[in-house]
Design an enzyme around this catalytic site. Structure first.
Site, PDB file in Angstrom:
ATOM      1  N   VAL A   1       0.426  -1.433   0.230  1.00  0.00           N
ATOM      2  CA  VAL A   1      -0.207  -0.397  -0.109  1.00  0.00           C
ATOM      3  C   VAL A   1       0.988   1.097   0.057  1.00  0.00           C
ATOM      4  CG1 VAL A   1      -1.931   0.942   1.287  1.00  0.00           C
ATOM      5  CG2 VAL A   1      -1.382  -1.361   1.190  1.00  0.00           C
ATOM      6  N   HIS A   2       1.213   2.166  -1.207  1.00  0.00           N
ATOM      7  CA  HIS A   2       1.950   3.496  -1.488  1.00  0.00           C
ATOM      8  C   HIS A   2       1.155   4.713  -1.924  1.00  0.00           C
ATOM      9  CE1 HIS A   2       3.095   1.843  -5.153  1.00  0.00           C
ATOM     10  NE2 HIS A   2       3.417   3.723  -5.171  1.00  0.00           N
ATOM     11  N   ARG A   3      -0.374   4.473  -2.319  1.00  0.00           N
ATOM     12  CA  ARG A   3      -1.179   5.706  -3.135  1.00  0.00           C
ATOM     13  C   ARG A   3      -1.128   6.034  -2.357  1.00  0.00           C
ATOM     14  NH1 ARG A   3       0.569   3.156  -7.476  1.00  0.00           N
ATOM     15  NH2 ARG A   3       1.220   5.482  -8.136  1.00  0.00           N
TER      16      ARG A   3
ATOM     17  N   ARG B   1       6.369   6.054   2.908  1.00  0.00           N
ATOM     18  CA  ARG B   1       5.859   7.237   3.128  1.00  0.00           C
ATOM     19  C   ARG B   1       4.145   6.231   4.243  1.00  0.00           C
ATOM     20  NH1 ARG B   1       2.393  10.152  -0.828  1.00  0.00           N
ATOM     21  NH2 ARG B   1       3.450   9.814  -2.303  1.00  0.00           N
TER      22      ARG B   1
ATOM     23  N   ASP C   1      -1.968  -1.478  -3.337  1.00  0.00           N
ATOM     24  CA  ASP C   1      -2.666  -0.367  -4.806  1.00  0.00           C
ATOM     25  C   ASP C   1      -1.882  -0.268  -5.689  1.00  0.00           C
ATOM     26  OD1 ASP C   1      -0.909   0.762  -3.471  1.00  0.00           O
ATOM     27  OD2 ASP C   1      -2.424   2.030  -1.882  1.00  0.00           O
TER      28      ASP C   1
END
Ligand code: UD1
Length: 360
Positions: free
Chosen positions: A204-206, A237, A280
């Site tokens: 998950v990084h979007r 992030r 994502d």
């Protein structure tokens, strides 16, 4: 002929390595590599250069993090200097990152022809920074190399038809080339005590997921409810947002194996042996398809619509219940058509560039 390649973020190193090999085999072309420094941690950058045998960048701009404006502006200033000094015949950019945007903007103002690899993708969501980067880059590019038929159709709708090539996906070249090596060399399954088909992989990084506390919480709650082990490589992030929103508790269950960002060989190994991938990431959705692993996409739209149509990918968003229910209901589709070419994309692009340059 002199090509100046701009890379800066993790997926670009993976995309650039195969074309770099093809360019190297052609004595007519000299490649100058510029790394913007958008990704700078060793495990987001240096390890990829080493593992993929990418030539050391000729220029490292050390731009680092910042707001989109600041990051892109810094790159623009530095890239302009490098382009003036190198005086390339073509600037080569990849994908949809701020490094792609800065590379194409700097080149276009200096009237240097641009080649864009992974062109024509659209999510039709302009709140996504990558969508802006793609739109601008495609409209500035002279050669547009599309990974899928849908990508060529998107360009056509925007009136871009000249020098549009359906080449297949360059990431498929990398998957085919590196998967056997990865499976041979990676010890990650052993290190994490994982068995083939007996765990999930999630990334998950979007920004749309990490920067919205509700969405991030909802996704992590779904991972918490899953019944098998979950490997969760944490993007910097995401790590910082999980801490900021105080969500660490949600991923502290013993079945969730949090690891640092993985190198490419470990990633290919973990991905190819997973039961289901929940992500994502654009790249991982495709890799899931290439590796014949079902995928659940934690977004509200995807650029890779053909993976949905074939039943290998499921667009689920960030809703906890829907994620959990979709994992439970996953079935293996019978058909697996070749959506992303034949693994010879880098050769094709190389030939088109040489031929195109001779026509310039
Ligand atoms: C970028 C790309 C995205 C691509 C992704 C792959 C844009 C707009 N987005 O997003 O298209 O899919 O890379 O990972 O260009 N950070 C570190 N160490 C690093 C890199 C980043 O700590 O080595 C942190 C920084 O605090 C930064 C945050 O991660 O604020 C996000 O980094 P950014 O450069 O915006 O890239 P990605 O989110 O990875």
């Amino acid at each position: 002929m002199k090509i100046l390649t701009v890379v800066g973020a993790r997926p670009q190193f993976i995309k650039a390595c195969m074309l770099s090999k093809a360019i190297k085999s052609n004595s007519k072309i000299e490649e100058v590599i510029v790394h913007t420094g958008q990704h700078y941690d060793d495990n987001m950058s240096a390890v990829f250069f080493k593992q993929l045998n990418l030539p050391k960048p000729d220029y490292y701009l050390g731009v680092g993090s910042g707001s989109h404006g600041k990051q892109t502006a810094k790159m623009l200033v530095e890239l302009e200097k490098v382009m003036i000094s190198v005086n390339p015949d073509i600037v080569l950019v990849y994908g949809d990152t701020n490094s792609t945007l800065a590379g194409s903007l700097a080149a276009s103002k200096l009237h240097i022809p641009i080649a864009h690899v992974e062109s024509g993708l659209r999510s039709f969501n302009k709140k996504m920074p990558e969508e802006i980067n793609r739109l601008v880059t495609d409209h500035l590019s002279n050669w547009l190399f599309c990974p899928s038929k849908a990508a060529t159709e998107n360009l056509k709708r925007e009136g871009i038809v000249k020098e549009v090539y359906l080449t297949g996906d360059i990431m498929y070249d990398s998957v085919l080339y590196y998967k056997p090596l990865a499976l041979q060399q990676s010890t990650i399954l052993h290190d994490l005590s994982l068995k083939k088909n007996n765990y999930y992989l999630s990334t998950v990084h979007r920004a749309e997921n990490t920067d919205e506390p509700e969405r991030l919480k909802s996704i992590l709650e779904a991972l918490q409810q899953l019944k098998m082990d979950v490997v969760l490589p944490l993007h910097p992030r995401t790590k910082s947002k999980v801490n900021q929103f105080k969500l660490m508790e949600l991923i502290s269950a013993p079945h969730i194996k949090i690891v640092d960002p993985l190198n490419y060989f470990d990633m290919l190994t973990v991905a190819s042996q997973a039961n289901v991938i929940l992500t994502d990431s654009g790249g991982l959705q495709k890799e899931a398809y290439m590796l014949k692993v079902p995928c659940i996409t934690l977004r509200d739209e995807t650029e890779w619509i053909e993976t949905l149509q074939t039943g290998w990918n499921h667009l689920v968003g960030a809703d906890t219940q829907q994620i959990v229910d979709t994992v439970k209901a996953i079935q293996f589709p019978k058909e697996h058509p070749p959506l992303f070419g034949d693994g010879k994309t880098s050769q094709k692009i190389n030939e088109i560039l040489v031929e195109g340059f001779e026509r310039l």
